[in-house]
Design a protein around this motif. Structure first.
Motif, PDB file in Angstrom:
ATOM      1  N   ILE A  49       0.859  -1.177   0.000  1.00 57.20           N
ATOM      2  CA  ILE A  49       0.000   0.000   0.000  1.00 57.20           C
ATOM      3  C   ILE A  49       0.894   1.226   0.000  1.00 57.20           C
ATOM      4  O   ILE A  49       1.754   1.381   0.869  1.00 57.20           O
ATOM      5  CB  ILE A  49      -0.955   0.005   1.206  1.00 57.20           C
ATOM      6  N   GLU A  50       0.702   2.071  -1.016  1.00 62.28           N
ATOM      7  CA  GLU A  50       1.469   3.299  -1.150  1.00 62.28           C
ATOM      8  C   GLU A  50       0.563   4.493  -0.928  1.00 62.28           C
ATOM      9  O   GLU A  50      -0.615   4.453  -1.252  1.00 62.28           O
ATOM     10  CB  GLU A  50       2.081   3.408  -2.550  1.00 62.28           C
ATOM     11  N   GLY A  51       1.132   5.537  -0.393  1.00 60.92           N
ATOM     12  CA  GLY A  51       0.381   6.768  -0.210  1.00 60.92           C
ATOM     13  C   GLY A  51       1.315   7.915   0.100  1.00 60.92           C
ATOM     14  O   GLY A  51       2.486   7.705   0.430  1.00 60.92           O
ATOM     15  N   ASP A  52       0.796   9.143   0.001  1.00 57.33           N
ATOM     16  CA  ASP A  52       1.655  10.309   0.170  1.00 57.33           C
ATOM     17  C   ASP A  52       1.458  11.030   1.501  1.00 57.33           C
ATOM     18  O   ASP A  52       1.980  12.118   1.689  1.00 57.33           O
ATOM     19  CB  ASP A  52       1.474  11.272  -1.000  1.00 57.33           C
ATOM     20  N   SER A  53       0.735  10.435   2.424  1.00 57.35           N
ATOM     21  CA  SER A  53       0.573  11.024   3.757  1.00 57.35           C
ATOM     22  C   SER A  53       1.716  10.520   4.640  1.00 57.35           C
ATOM     23  O   SER A  53       1.650   9.433   5.210  1.00 57.35           O
ATOM     24  CB  SER A  53      -0.785  10.634   4.354  1.00 57.35           C
ATOM     25  N   LYS A  54       2.774  11.313   4.734  1.00 58.80           N
ATOM     26  CA  LYS A  54       3.985  10.895   5.449  1.00 58.80           C
ATOM     27  C   LYS A  54       3.701  10.522   6.898  1.00 58.80           C
ATOM     28  O   LYS A  54       4.168   9.489   7.384  1.00 58.80           O
ATOM     29  CB  LYS A  54       5.033  12.020   5.382  1.00 58.80           C
ATOM     30  N   ILE A  55       2.922  11.337   7.586  1.00 57.08           N
ATOM     31  CA  ILE A  55       2.614  11.061   8.994  1.00 57.08           C
ATOM     32  C   ILE A  55       1.894   9.719   9.126  1.00 57.08           C
ATOM     33  O   ILE A  55       2.224   8.895   9.978  1.00 57.08           O
ATOM     34  CB  ILE A  55       1.757  12.195   9.596  1.00 57.08           C
ATOM     35  N   CYS A  56       0.946   9.489   8.253  1.00 54.47           N
ATOM     36  CA  CYS A  56       0.180   8.246   8.282  1.00 54.47           C
ATOM     37  C   CYS A  56       1.082   7.039   7.991  1.00 54.47           C
ATOM     38  O   CYS A  56       1.050   6.038   8.708  1.00 54.47           O
ATOM     39  CB  CYS A  56      -0.956   8.345   7.260  1.00 54.47           C
ATOM     40  N   PHE A  57       1.895   7.138   6.956  1.00 59.10           N
ATOM     41  CA  PHE A  57       2.727   5.998   6.580  1.00 59.10           C
ATOM     42  C   PHE A  57       3.871   5.764   7.558  1.00 59.10           C
ATOM     43  O   PHE A  57       4.302   4.629   7.748  1.00 59.10           O
ATOM     44  CB  PHE A  57       3.198   6.118   5.125  1.00 59.10           C
ATOM     45  N   ASP A  58       4.351   6.815   8.215  1.00 54.20           N
ATOM     46  CA  ASP A  58       5.332   6.613   9.287  1.00 54.20           C
ATOM     47  C   ASP A  58       4.697   5.812  10.427  1.00 54.20           C
ATOM     48  O   ASP A  58       5.315   4.900  10.972  1.00 54.20           O
ATOM     49  CB  ASP A  58       5.843   7.956   9.816  1.00 54.20           C
ATOM     50  N   ALA A  59       3.453   6.135  10.762  1.00 52.05           N
ATOM     51  CA  ALA A  59       2.752   5.415  11.837  1.00 52.05           C
ATOM     52  C   ALA A  59       2.513   3.957  11.461  1.00 52.05           C
ATOM     53  O   ALA A  59       2.612   3.062  12.304  1.00 52.05           O
ATOM     54  CB  ALA A  59       1.427   6.110  12.150  1.00 52.05           C
ATOM     55  N   LEU A  60       2.211   3.705  10.198  1.00 57.58           N
ATOM     56  CA  LEU A  60       1.943   2.337   9.757  1.00 57.58           C
ATOM     57  C   LEU A  60       3.219   1.514   9.604  1.00 57.58           C
ATOM     58  O   LEU A  60       3.196   0.292   9.758  1.00 57.58           O
ATOM     59  CB  LEU A  60       1.182   2.359   8.427  1.00 57.58           C
ATOM     60  N   SER A  61       4.315   2.178   9.305  1.00 57.82           N
ATOM     61  CA  SER A  61       5.578   1.468   9.086  1.00 57.82           C
ATOM     62  C   SER A  61       6.296   1.101  10.373  1.00 57.82           C
ATOM     63  O   SER A  61       7.082   0.170  10.404  1.00 57.82           O
ATOM     64  CB  SER A  61       6.509   2.312   8.213  1.00 57.82           C
ATOM     65  N   ASP A  62       6.034   1.842  11.434  1.00 62.91           N
ATOM     66  CA  ASP A  62       6.692   1.592  12.720  1.00 62.91           C
ATOM     67  C   ASP A  62       5.640   1.171  13.739  1.00 62.91           C
ATOM     68  O   ASP A  62       5.080   1.997  14.456  1.00 62.91           O
ATOM     69  CB  ASP A  62       7.434   2.842  13.188  1.00 62.91           C
ATOM     70  N   LYS A  63       5.394  -0.123  13.806  1.00 59.65           N
ATOM     71  CA  LYS A  63       4.333  -0.641  14.672  1.00 59.65           C
ATOM     72  C   LYS A  63       4.637  -0.450  16.157  1.00 59.65           C
ATOM     73  O   LYS A  63       3.748  -0.559  16.998  1.00 59.65           O
ATOM     74  CB  LYS A  63       4.085  -2.122  14.378  1.00 59.65           C
ATOM     75  N   ASP A  64       5.891  -0.178  16.492  1.00 57.40           N
ATOM     76  CA  ASP A  64       6.258  -0.012  17.896  1.00 57.40           C
ATOM     77  C   ASP A  64       6.018   1.409  18.413  1.00 57.40           C
ATOM     78  O   ASP A  64       6.032   1.636  19.610  1.00 57.40           O
ATOM     79  CB  ASP A  64       7.725  -0.392  18.107  1.00 57.40           C
ATOM     80  N   SER A  65       5.825   2.357  17.495  1.00 57.09           N
ATOM     81  CA  SER A  65       5.602   3.737  17.946  1.00 57.09           C
ATOM     82  C   SER A  65       4.101   3.999  18.080  1.00 57.09           C
ATOM     83  O   SER A  65       3.272   3.307  17.492  1.00 57.09           O
ATOM     84  CB  SER A  65       6.209   4.727  16.946  1.00 57.09           C
ATOM     85  N   LEU A  66       3.788   5.009  18.855  1.00 64.19           N
ATOM     86  CA  LEU A  66       2.389   5.404  19.006  1.00 64.19           C
ATOM     87  C   LEU A  66       2.016   6.343  17.857  1.00 64.19           C
ATOM     88  O   LEU A  66       2.702   7.340  17.637  1.00 64.19           O
ATOM     89  CB  LEU A  66       2.175   6.120  20.341  1.00 64.19           C
ATOM     90  N   PRO A  67       0.935   6.038  17.140  1.00 65.04           N
ATOM     91  CA  PRO A  67       0.511   6.930  16.065  1.00 65.04           C
ATOM     92  C   PRO A  67      -0.094   8.206  16.646  1.00 65.04           C
ATOM     93  O   PRO A  67      -0.497   8.232  17.818  1.00 65.04           O
ATOM     94  CB  PRO A  67      -0.549   6.115  15.320  1.00 65.04           C
ATOM     95  N   PRO A  68      -0.161   9.267  15.848  1.00 67.17           N
ATOM     96  CA  PRO A  68      -0.836  10.477  16.331  1.00 67.17           C
ATOM     97  C   PRO A  68      -2.254  10.137  16.798  1.00 67.17           C
ATOM     98  O   PRO A  68      -2.927   9.280  16.218  1.00 67.17           O
ATOM     99  CB  PRO A  68      -0.861  11.379  15.098  1.00 67.17           C
ATOM    100  N   TRP A  69      -2.699  10.812  17.824  1.00 67.64           N
ATOM    101  CA  TRP A  69      -3.988  10.490  18.434  1.00 67.64           C
ATOM    102  C   TRP A  69      -5.139  10.564  17.439  1.00 67.64           C
ATOM    103  O   TRP A  69      -6.084   9.790  17.525  1.00 67.64           O
ATOM    104  CB  TRP A  69      -4.274  11.401  19.623  1.00 67.64           C
ATOM    105  N   ASN A  70      -5.058  11.479  16.459  1.00 64.38           N
ATOM    106  CA  ASN A  70      -6.191  11.668  15.550  1.00 64.38           C
ATOM    107  C   ASN A  70      -6.310  10.574  14.484  1.00 64.38           C
ATOM    108  O   ASN A  70      -7.286  10.555  13.739  1.00 64.38           O
ATOM    109  CB  ASN A  70      -6.165  13.060  14.916  1.00 64.38           C
TER     110      ASN A  70
END
Length: 141
Positions: A49-70
């Motif tokens: 899955i590719e996409g241009d939302s850097k914040i979103c894809f950073d959260a999806l790529s690093d399962k050990d980090s907490l994603p932004p609350w929103n």
């Protein structure tokens, strides 16, 4: 919008629909969730899955980090659906490599209904955008 390509980069299907007004990162995360659910419904087992939302894809790529609350609930839902696949990879791409999906999203804003196109029914604007994203698609006419 979601654009599915085969392993060689050739478009297979394109889906587009309106989404509730929200922050761009939330729309990006919702698109990923929609894409993974569509892939599951299609019976695909190995996806990228590719996409241009850097914040979103950073959260999806690093399962050990907490994603932004929103987007945390959406990211959690994505990870749950991932369990039904053999392989799932999340790849951030620059916006200029994602023009076909952006063109489809613009199209969705102009129509009151969701839509799905297969390779042989792609509108000309989408075919052109696919060629820009992936030049080997120049065989599309």
């Amino acid at each position: 919008a979601v654009l599915a390509r085969d392993h060689t980069g050739v478009p297979i299907k394109l889906w587009a629909k309106k989404y509730v007004k929200c922050l761009p990162v939330q729309a990006g995360a919702a698109s990923v969730l929609w894409a993974i659910n569509l892939a599951s419904a299609e019976g695909w087992t190995r996806i990228i899955i590719e996409g241009d939302s850097k914040i979103c894809f950073d959260a999806l790529s690093d399962k050990d980090s907490l994603p932004p609350w929103n987007i945390s609930n959406i990211v959690s839902d994505v990870f749950c659906v991932c369990l039904s696949f053999i392989n799932v990879f999340f790849v951030w791409v620059r916006i200029d490599c994602n023009m076909a999906a952006h063109e489809a999203a613009k199209f969705a804003l102009q129509t009151p209904v969701s839509c799905c196109f297969s390779l042989d029914s792609l509108p000309l604007v989408k075919v052109t955008a696919c060629k820009v994203d992936f030049p080997p698609c120049s065989f599309l006419s």
